[in-house]
Design a protein around this motif. Sequence first.
Motif, short mmCIF file in Angstrom:
data_model
loop_
_atom_site.label_atom_id
_atom_site.label_comp_id
_atom_site.label_asym_id
_atom_site.label_seq_id
_atom_site.Cartn_x
_atom_site.Cartn_y
_atom_site.Cartn_z
N ASP A 375 0.85 -1.19 0.00
CA ASP A 375 0.00 0.00 0.00
C ASP A 375 0.89 1.24 0.00
OD1 ASP A 375 -2.23 1.63 0.11
OD2 ASP A 375 -3.15 0.58 1.81
N THR A 376 0.25 2.40 -0.12
CA THR A 376 0.98 3.68 -0.08
C THR A 376 0.28 4.63 0.89
OG1 THR A 376 -0.30 4.45 -2.00
CG2 THR A 376 1.87 3.46 -2.42
N SER A 377 -0.19 4.08 2.00
CA SER A 377 -0.98 4.87 2.96
C SER A 377 -0.14 5.83 3.79
CB SER A 377 -1.71 3.91 3.91
OG SER A 377 -0.78 3.25 4.75
N ASN A 379 1.55 4.64 6.34
CA ASN A 379 1.79 3.84 7.54
C ASN A 379 2.70 2.69 7.14
OD1 ASN A 379 1.63 1.83 9.58
ND2 ASN A 379 -0.39 2.54 10.23
N ASP A 383 1.97 -0.43 4.81
CA ASP A 383 2.50 -0.36 3.45
C ASP A 383 3.50 -1.49 3.16
OD1 ASP A 383 0.98 1.90 3.20
OD2 ASP A 383 2.66 3.31 3.37
#
Length: 437
Positions: A375-377, A379, A383
């Motif tokens: 992911d690219t949140s 966090n 991620d």
Amino acid sequence: MAVQSTASAADTREQLSAPSTSDVSSPLDKERLDNSGSRSGPNEADCKNARERVIRTAGAARSYGCLTWLSPSEGKTALRKGAATGPDGASASAVLDVPLPVNDCTGDEDGYWYATRTMQCQIAPNVKYSYYSSDNKLLGTALFATAQQLDLATNSLQWTETDQITMLSSTGTLPAGLSVSWTTSCSSPCAPGTTKLWTSAPISLGQNLKKTYTLTDQPSTGYDYIDLDYQLSIGSPDAIDLLPPITWGGAEVRCDNKISVADKAGCVVPWYTPTLLIPRSQYGSSADMLEWAQNNLSGHWGLRGTGQPLHRLKNSSQQASNRQAICGTSKFTKDPNIQDDTCDEFPFAGTYESGALNGVDHGKDCAQVTAVRADTSGNLAVDWPTVTPTGTVSGSEKCVRGHIPGALNSDVGSAYGVFVKDKLLADNDPFWLRITF
């Protein structure tokens, strides 16, 4: 665990009317000292032999008392019977619904010692008093339970102990003036060396004697291993004691003054092995790498039930040498595809299981893994939650080396450092490692 106030150290007697022990639960992650159930003391055969000897030699008719120690299985059997029948099969002369004494071992009333890092306890229906006439006829019996709890602190050289004895049931006739004497002995450098909790303290059916007292380590230049031993007698002026007092041990404390940790003086239960918890939600791929190694490499380091515990390495110079061997700048090339890539290793450099102390002089000989982006949140744990192996893994490697985002790597190291202080781990102390969610 905080040390209890010494104001609670007064001797108390109370008639127990609490709920049954099944209504009280203890959620503590306790460890059992397996050999504590084998503690021995005078038994029924010893009592019989003593009666026969005294009858042959006695010059005057007197009644006799025998105090015997019950094994965990004998205690459970006696408790189930509940003193439902008296001598010679007669109905019990006095039976009350008396609960066992209560402490942090409630739910484990089997006579074994249990412990956490800063607590040790036991509860058991484990003592029987038998009253005999001068012609060797059983007149009556009484069943007692003992309960003990030591409460320690990793930031104090004082601790408290709370001891209890309860008269659970009786049958037939008992002598007048039945009383309890209990002495605790604490080995050097503990003070006081001897504590007399009760000296001929009266006890009757349903009564609980309870006392909390304070013990103190007198600090030395090394680790102080302190043993606690106990002596119990129950008797009456109207009956000759046939057997010596019951004695037992099994309680142990280790204290040190700023040796395990430079700024702490405290005490722990040394035979309890604590567990370092590493949550995936907080440490992402670094946590996943640890679990991957525990499950896929033959060392299974710190995996309870499968592998052996890890052991703290205190020497900071050796720790640095271990890191250099596995993750030195000339031995690790960063991966530009991993955010703030760093070299993560397991077993930790701060343990005796480090690959560098077990024949590995270059991290390339460890199993290799790399973090996987999900992911690219923003966090990092979300991620970069997992790892995947790179290259060939045989499963027999003595370590794992991973490409892990820097903050996840350093945060696990910090968690281990906090754990060492919280649990007052000495050099070579064992600990388990569990990855949680």
